[in-house]
Motif scaffolding. Structure first.
Motif, PDB file in Angstrom:
ATOM      1  N   GLY A  25      60.243  42.312  34.831  1.00 13.02           N
ATOM      2  CA  GLY A  25      61.658  42.613  35.015  1.00 13.02           C
ATOM      3  C   GLY A  25      62.388  41.450  35.663  1.00 13.02           C
ATOM      4  O   GLY A  25      63.479  41.069  35.247  1.00 13.02           O
ATOM      5  N   LEU A  26      61.750  40.873  36.686  1.00 10.40           N
ATOM      6  CA  LEU A  26      62.357  39.750  37.397  1.00 10.40           C
ATOM      7  C   LEU A  26      62.516  38.553  36.458  1.00 10.40           C
ATOM      8  O   LEU A  26      63.576  37.924  36.394  1.00 10.40           O
ATOM      9  N   PHE A  30      66.123  36.589  35.083  1.00  8.99           N
ATOM     10  CA  PHE A  30      66.463  35.168  35.080  1.00  8.99           C
ATOM     11  C   PHE A  30      66.572  34.632  33.655  1.00  8.99           C
ATOM     12  O   PHE A  30      67.406  33.779  33.366  1.00  8.99           O
ATOM     13  N   LEU A  32      67.752  36.042  31.214  1.00 12.06           N
ATOM     14  CA  LEU A  32      69.021  36.418  30.601  1.00 12.06           C
ATOM     15  C   LEU A  32      70.025  35.272  30.646  1.00 12.06           C
ATOM     16  O   LEU A  32      70.867  35.151  29.750  1.00 12.06           O
ATOM     17  N   TYR A  36      71.522  34.200  27.255  1.00  5.58           N
ATOM     18  CA  TYR A  36      72.946  34.477  27.048  1.00  5.58           C
ATOM     19  C   TYR A  36      73.631  33.269  26.422  1.00  5.58           C
ATOM     20  O   TYR A  36      74.383  33.391  25.459  1.00  5.58           O
TER      21      TYR A  36
ATOM     22  N   ILE B 174      61.421  49.339  44.985  1.00  5.22           N
ATOM     23  CA  ILE B 174      60.349  49.008  44.053  1.00  5.22           C
ATOM     24  C   ILE B 174      59.003  49.458  44.620  1.00  5.22           C
ATOM     25  O   ILE B 174      58.208  50.102  43.929  1.00  5.22           O
ATOM     26  N   ILE B 212      61.579  50.402  38.705  1.00  6.02           N
ATOM     27  CA  ILE B 212      60.784  49.167  38.673  1.00  6.02           C
ATOM     28  C   ILE B 212      61.197  48.266  37.518  1.00  6.02           C
ATOM     29  O   ILE B 212      60.957  47.068  37.544  1.00  6.02           O
ATOM     30  N   ALA B 213      61.867  48.832  36.506  1.00  2.92           N
ATOM     31  CA  ALA B 213      62.307  47.961  35.416  1.00  2.92           C
ATOM     32  C   ALA B 213      63.671  47.335  35.692  1.00  2.92           C
ATOM     33  O   ALA B 213      63.935  46.220  35.249  1.00  2.92           O
ATOM     34  N   PRO B 216      64.391  44.689  39.589  1.00  9.36           N
ATOM     35  CA  PRO B 216      64.139  43.244  39.563  1.00  9.36           C
ATOM     36  C   PRO B 216      65.246  42.470  38.850  1.00  9.36           C
ATOM     37  O   PRO B 216      65.508  41.310  39.191  1.00  9.36           O
ATOM     38  N   VAL B 217      65.903  43.100  37.880  1.00 11.59           N
ATOM     39  CA  VAL B 217      66.994  42.414  37.189  1.00 11.59           C
ATOM     40  C   VAL B 217      68.164  42.209  38.150  1.00 11.59           C
ATOM     41  O   VAL B 217      68.799  41.149  38.168  1.00 11.59           O
ATOM     42  N   ALA B 219      67.794  41.891  41.324  1.00  9.27           N
ATOM     43  CA  ALA B 219      67.337  40.826  42.220  1.00  9.27           C
ATOM     44  C   ALA B 219      67.618  39.468  41.593  1.00  9.27           C
ATOM     45  O   ALA B 219      68.048  38.526  42.273  1.00  9.27           O
ATOM     46  N   GLY B 220      67.412  39.357  40.268  1.00  9.17           N
ATOM     47  CA  GLY B 220      67.705  38.109  39.576  1.00  9.17           C
ATOM     48  C   GLY B 220      69.182  37.757  39.664  1.00  9.17           C
ATOM     49  O   GLY B 220      69.550  36.634  40.011  1.00  9.17           O
ATOM     50  N   THR B 223      70.091  36.717  43.172  1.00  4.80           N
ATOM     51  CA  THR B 223      69.567  35.397  43.522  1.00  4.80           C
ATOM     52  C   THR B 223      70.419  34.303  42.893  1.00  4.80           C
ATOM     53  O   THR B 223      70.737  33.295  43.535  1.00  4.80           O
ATOM     54  N   MET B 224      70.808  34.519  41.633  1.00  2.00           N
ATOM     55  CA  MET B 224      71.674  33.522  40.978  1.00  2.00           C
ATOM     56  C   MET B 224      73.008  33.417  41.706  1.00  2.00           C
ATOM     57  O   MET B 224      73.558  32.323  41.872  1.00  2.00           O
ATOM     58  N   PHE B 235      75.451  29.121  37.533  1.00  6.39           N
ATOM     59  CA  PHE B 235      75.171  30.180  36.561  1.00  6.39           C
ATOM     60  C   PHE B 235      76.462  30.888  36.158  1.00  6.39           C
ATOM     61  O   PHE B 235      76.667  31.231  35.002  1.00  6.39           O
ATOM     62  N   LEU B 246      78.482  36.375  32.278  1.00  5.95           N
ATOM     63  CA  LEU B 246      77.018  36.501  32.320  1.00  5.95           C
ATOM     64  C   LEU B 246      76.601  37.413  33.462  1.00  5.95           C
ATOM     65  O   LEU B 246      75.714  38.262  33.310  1.00  5.95           O
ATOM     66  N   HIS B 249      76.913  40.974  32.540  1.00  5.11           N
ATOM     67  CA  HIS B 249      75.829  41.438  31.667  1.00  5.11           C
ATOM     68  C   HIS B 249      74.574  41.724  32.478  1.00  5.11           C
ATOM     69  O   HIS B 249      73.955  42.786  32.342  1.00  5.11           O
ATOM     70  N   VAL B 250      74.182  40.766  33.323  1.00  4.90           N
ATOM     71  CA  VAL B 250      72.937  40.959  34.082  1.00  4.90           C
ATOM     72  C   VAL B 250      73.102  42.132  35.036  1.00  4.90           C
ATOM     73  O   VAL B 250      72.226  42.992  35.156  1.00  4.90           O
ATOM     74  N   PHE B 253      73.072  45.404  33.211  1.00  4.62           N
ATOM     75  CA  PHE B 253      71.748  45.726  32.661  1.00  4.62           C
ATOM     76  C   PHE B 253      70.924  46.465  33.710  1.00  4.62           C
ATOM     77  O   PHE B 253      70.114  47.332  33.389  1.00  4.62           O
TER      78      PHE B 253
END
Lengths: 185, 528
Positions: A25-26, A30, A32, A36, B174, B212-213, B216-217, B219-220, B223-224, B235, B246, B249-250, B253
């Motif tokens: 998932g992580l 990233f 994406l 994108y 998580i 759990i799915a 983490p997204v 978290a991404g 972080t960005m 980004f 972007l 979208h993230v 999601f």
């Protein structure tokens, strides 16, 4: 092994599998970001116009039967002390016809400033069909205090532009380039 | 760690459990940790509720009265973030802790120490979120979705504190989800097959997979955002070739599965309560399981319906419109099943049942306004208006929060050994339901009339409806003090509940004494 320790071992192996799901998932989160960009570029859906020159050596056929109106706008983003606008607010062109237009920028500040222009096209699907041969947006621009600069672009509209589109707007947003970025470039 | 807790870990012999502060700090007991989650959630519910009353006080009349515009934005942002991550999600984890081991007949969660960690991670995160109000520059103010460019440009340390807090809460969720999935899949009592599990356990299993799915997204994305803010990445910054869209979208999601994370356990709760008070088994158990799974899978392909106004190609708009509408099919199956469970049942309307019936009705209203918003041309009109505010409060307050309240009344006899005061409970229910509707129903109208959300001032024609909403909101807030009073009163004593106060035939939790002893099901029961 006792029943208890079997359960413990099973729990541990399942938990490890679930951690893999989390890691995936992580990674997906990233991934994406580049994904994108690739997808948007491939199908031209986010209005991001090219900032590299189009090769016209193969020649283009001009479609005299259609006329497309091109509107030009420009703006400076916060932090950039420039005046910036298009010299022509609109043009009528035939698809395939190579045309020249220009913008004017003036540095209103008292220091030399480096700026970069980011183009964007509306409607978004037209972005793929807005071809630039020459553009000030291909590189960073430096203006001395008070300097006025004419910034040309040479472009054409691809004859593949969907028939339903009669008007295309090209917009530039001028950003200040940070000093440390400028050194890297 | 003290010696008392050390002995506690040693074995499952009958022994006294640790007392005092260490009982809670070092707890590995699912019931104690569940209790802490529920109290934490209630505290955060009141904190974020108080922020909402600040919003409604400012909106009582047009013009700027009490709150500066930038502080108003902080109120709306923190209200959203804290209600979602601090109130609703921890409440569900509290129920999972308390009830899942009792419902599937096991002694505790699979990883009791990780369970302790999951809970105690929430405290620093909550402190970071709340303390961000007081740092120079103040709390995050760009909306709970934290869209760039605002969230990148805002120089306040409060934004970084919020990002860190959400990272910590994500880790907590998580770890908690891995714990819950492992418990459900590996530790069920003999004979408890997957399709015999209570529906609340099923909904949590699916919710945990969503967590759990999708976490983490997030978290991404966060972080960005953080590296864009501090480490010169771009980004989301168009100047460097990035794209703020972007982030949307993230974020979505993650964000759309997140809204189902906040409603699926509520579906599980009312699917447990309604059969008890209809005195019939749940209608269409298997279809409930499949509907829940279908909602979970669909939740990953609808995210861009939050972004119809970002300038999407028509094909994309159509795809996300139809996939969103498709979700109403499994959701409709659920609503049908709840009604069919009540059909020709021997219904009684104690407080938990009142809350559950209200959830079925009011959540359905929220579902319908969601369908309205799924229609692209309508959404373009209603995007970021009070209609959207009305929609998600109908699903999150009268869906999730009221299901939680109903479930507290349902199980508090098991937790404390005492019955709550039924007439006070009913009073709380009616006050909550009426005040909720006074608050949020007029928002449909202000939204349709074009009042944008997240603004401290508004045009004069919205004044009457806003005044009604504000009066309702204060009534709603005060009513929740009654809830706190009832809970405290029940803990302190009352009529003895007995092992099975609702005389229900289903649910292993009713086979253990009330209050549930510190250790239960050390020898797993056999399920027929």
């Amino acid at each position: 092994m006792s029943a208890n320790s079997i359960i413990k071992a099973n729990n541990k192996s399942l938990a490890i599998k679930l951690v893999v799901v989390v890691a995936a998932g992580l990674a997906f989160g990233f991934a994406l970001a580049p994904l994108y960009d690739v997808v948007c570029k491939a199908i031209g859906i986010n209005g991001k116009a090219d900032i590299t020159a189009t090769d016209i050596s193969k020649g283009i056929t001009v479609d005299k039967s259609r006329v497309v109106t091109i509107l030009f706008t420009g703006q400076t983003m916060p932090g950039l002390d420039w005046s910036f606008d298009s010299n022509q607010s609109s043009m009528q062109v035939h698809p395939g016809e190579i045309t020249l237009t220009s913008y004017t920028a003036r540095n209103d500040g008292d220091k030399p400033i480096v700026g970069t222009a980011v183009p964007s096209v509306v409607p978004e699907v037209a972005a793929l069909h807005f071809k630039k041969i020459e553009c000030f947006c291909f590189s960073n621009q430096t203006l001395q205090p008070g300097e006025v600069k004419d910034m040309p672009i040479r472009y054409y509209i691809s004859p593949d532009l969907p028939k339903s589109i009669n008007t295309v707007t090209l917009s530039y947003a001028f950003y200040k380039v940070d000093d440390k970025d400028a050194e890297n470039n | 760690m003290s010696t008392t807790t050390a002995t506690h870990h040693d074995d499952h012999e009958d022994h006294g459990h640790p007392t005092g502060v260490m009982r809670w700090v070092a707890s590995t007991n699912h019931k104690d940790i569940g209790t802490m989650y529920l109290w934490f959630s209630l505290f955060m519910f009141f904190f974020a509720g108080a922020l909402a009353l600040g919003i409604r006080a400012e909106l009582f009349q047009p013009g700027l009265q009490f709150i500066e515009p930038e502080n108003f934005n902080k109120l709306t942002t923190l209200h959203g973030l804290i209600m979602i991550f601090g109130a609703i999600m921890p409440a569900f984890v509290g129920f999972a802790n308390w009830m899942i081991p009792l419902m599937i007949g096991t002694s505790d969660l699979a990883f009791p120490r990780l369970n302790n960690m999951s809970f105690w991670l929430m405290i620093p995160a909550a402190i970071l979120l709340m303390a961000s109000i007081f740092v120079p520059g103040g709390a995050v103010a760009g909306g709970w979705t934290m869209y760039p460019p605002l969230s990148v440009q805002n120089p306040s340390m409060g934004v970084d504190m919020t990002i860190l807090a959400l990272h910590i809460l994500g880790i907590s969720s998580i770890v908690g989800s891995i714990n819950i999935i492992t418990t459900i899949l590996n530790m069920r009592a003999p004979g408890m097959s997957l399709m015999k599990m209570p529906l609340f356990v099923w909904t949590w299993l699916i919710t945990a997979f969503l967590l759990i799915a999708s976490m983490p997204v997030l978290a991404g994305a966060l972080t960005m955002l953080l590296t864009d803010r501090h480490f010169g990445t771009t980004f989301f910054d168009a100047a460097g070739g990035g794209d703020p869209v972007l982030f949307q979208h993230v974020f979505w999601f993650f964000g759309h599965p997140e809204v189902y994370i906040m409603i699926l356990p509520a579906f599980g709760l009312i699917s447990t309560i309604i059969p008890t008070f209809a005195r019939k088994p749940l209608f269409g158990y298997a279809s409930m399981v499949y509907a829940t799974s279908a909602i979970a899978l669909l939740s990953f392909v609808v995210w861009a319906h939050h972004m119809f106004t970002t300038g999407m190609p028509v094909a994309g708009q159509l795809f996300f419109m139809y996939s969103t509408m498709l979700i109403s099919v499994p959701t409709g199956v659920k609503v049908f099943n709840w009604i069919a469970t009540m059909w020709k049942g021997s219904l009684t309307f104690e407080t938990p049942m009142l809350f559950s019936v209200a959830v079925v009705l009011l959540f359905t209203i929220g579902g319908f306004s969601g369908l309205v918003l799924a229609i692209v041309p309508v959404d373009i009109q209603l995007q970021d208006t009070y209609y959207v505010v009305a929609h998600f409060h109908y699903v999150l307050f009268s869906g999730a929060a009221m299901a939680i309240m109903g479930a507290v009344y349902y199980w508090i006899p098991k937790w404390t050994g005492f019955m709550y005061d039924e007439s006070l409970g009913k009073t709380h229910f009616w006050l909550t339901t009426i005040a909720f509707n006074i608050t949020f129903f007029p928002m449909h109208f202000t939204g349709l009339a074009g009042m944008p959300r997240r603004i401290p001032d508004y045009a004069l024609q919205f004044a009457e409806f806003n005044m009604i909403s504000s009066i309702g909101a204060f009534a709603l807030g005060v009513s929740q003090l009654l809830f706190l009073y009832i809970v405290v009163k029940t803990i302190r004593g009352g009529k003895l509940a007995g092992d099975n106060p609702w005389e229900t035939v289903e649910g292993l939790e009713w086979t253990v004494p009330s209050p549930a002893p510190f250790h239960t099901f050390e020898t797993p029961p056999t399920v027929k």
